[in-house]
Design a protein around this motif. Structure first.
Motif, mmCIF file in Angstrom:
data_model
loop_
_atom_site.group_PDB
_atom_site.id
_atom_site.type_symbol
_atom_site.label_atom_id
_atom_site.label_comp_id
_atom_site.label_asym_id
_atom_site.label_seq_id
_atom_site.Cartn_x
_atom_site.Cartn_y
_atom_site.Cartn_z
ATOM 1 N N ILE A 255 -2.677 0.091 -3.961
ATOM 2 C CA ILE A 255 -2.904 -1.067 -3.445
ATOM 3 C C ILE A 255 -2.548 -2.252 -4.334
ATOM 4 N N CYS B 153 -0.438 6.955 1.196
ATOM 5 C CA CYS B 153 -1.544 7.080 2.113
ATOM 6 C C CYS B 153 -1.652 8.525 2.867
ATOM 7 N N ILE C 79 0.899 -1.017 -0.011
ATOM 8 C CA ILE C 79 0.008 0.006 -0.021
ATOM 9 C C ILE C 79 1.019 1.186 -0.038
ATOM 10 N N LEU D 91 -1.999 -2.693 5.957
ATOM 11 C CA LEU D 91 -2.540 -3.716 4.983
ATOM 12 C C LEU D 91 -2.669 -5.269 5.531
ATOM 13 N N ILE E 245 -8.010 -3.100 5.236
ATOM 14 C CA ILE E 245 -7.475 -1.950 5.707
ATOM 15 C C ILE E 245 -7.709 -1.356 7.015
#
Length: 224
Positions: free
Chosen positions: A34, A18, A15, A103, A49
């Motif tokens: 992702i 963010c 991931i 993740l 998540i």
């Protein structure tokens, strides 16, 4: 070399990019990417998540789950981009916390941590004054009950699902039957179908467009 391999050599699931924004009892989570770097015939387990916090003041590590959602499975050499999730947020206790976006992948027994992104800005919570605490207790009943009761106590509905196992009913019911339920937002029903399977009723409450009252209504209609 594939597109995913160029970005994440040696990383199976990842991931990236963010961010988050907290507004009262909601948190908006975003991720630019992702992806799965596994073989294209490899299908992942259900991916979760998780927005988490680690206490920076205790000697012993303390990790708290503040919000979470599932996004289904991801085939190898595939990725999701420009992801955003609006989730119910549980404030951590008084203290200084480092926030992270995790993740996780369902391995048949639990959601195992696969990748994690830490946010540099520390999150601080302070004890409320007596007056603020009284106001909070009077005006946040639904959130308080959701935070302090067990999954089996948080929602009361018909006998068949009153034990807190309503997520099992929603996991196994056919898509057509779910889509046919009246009185529930169609977009919320589609999100439920996409994000199945759920591990608890609390996870369904976190689905955008749901909430305790809407979940109770859905379970009542499905069990009739």
């Amino acid at each position: 070399m594939s597109f995913l391999e160029q970005i994440n050599q040696g990383v199976e699931l990842s991931i990236q990019g963010c961010g988050y924004k907290i507004e009262n009892d909601r948190v908006m989570i975003s991720a630019d990417f992702i992806g799965s770097n596994r073989d294209e015939l490899n299908m992942s387990g259900t991916i979760q998540i998780a927005f988490s916090a680690q206490n920076q003041q205790n000697r012993e590590p303390q990790n708290l789950l503040l919000a979470s959602t599932t996004i289904g499975e991801l085939r190898g050499q595939h990725f999701l981009s420009d992801c955003s999730y609006d989730l119910l947020f549980q404030h951590p206790p008084t203290g200084t916390w480092q926030l992270s976006l995790q993740l996780r992948e369902w391995d048949g027994l639990e959601y195992a941590l696969i990748d994690e992104v830490f946010f540099d800005l520390l999150y601080q919570t302070q004890a409320m004054s007596d007056a603020a605490a009284i106001y909070s207790n009077e005006h946040t009943t639904d959130l308080r009950e959701l935070q302090t009761t067990s999954p089996k106590e948080s929602i009361t509905h018909t006998e068949s699902v009153g034990s807190g196992d309503g997520h099992r009913l929603i996991n196994k019911i056919k898509k057509a039957e779910l889509r046919a339920v009246k009185g529930i937002p169609k977009k919320a029903l589609e999100r439920i179908i996409t994000e199945r399977p759920f591990q608890s009723e609390r996870a369904i409450v976190n689905v955008k467009g749901m909430g305790p009252k809407m979940l109770k209504k859905l379970l009542e209609k499905l069990s009739n």
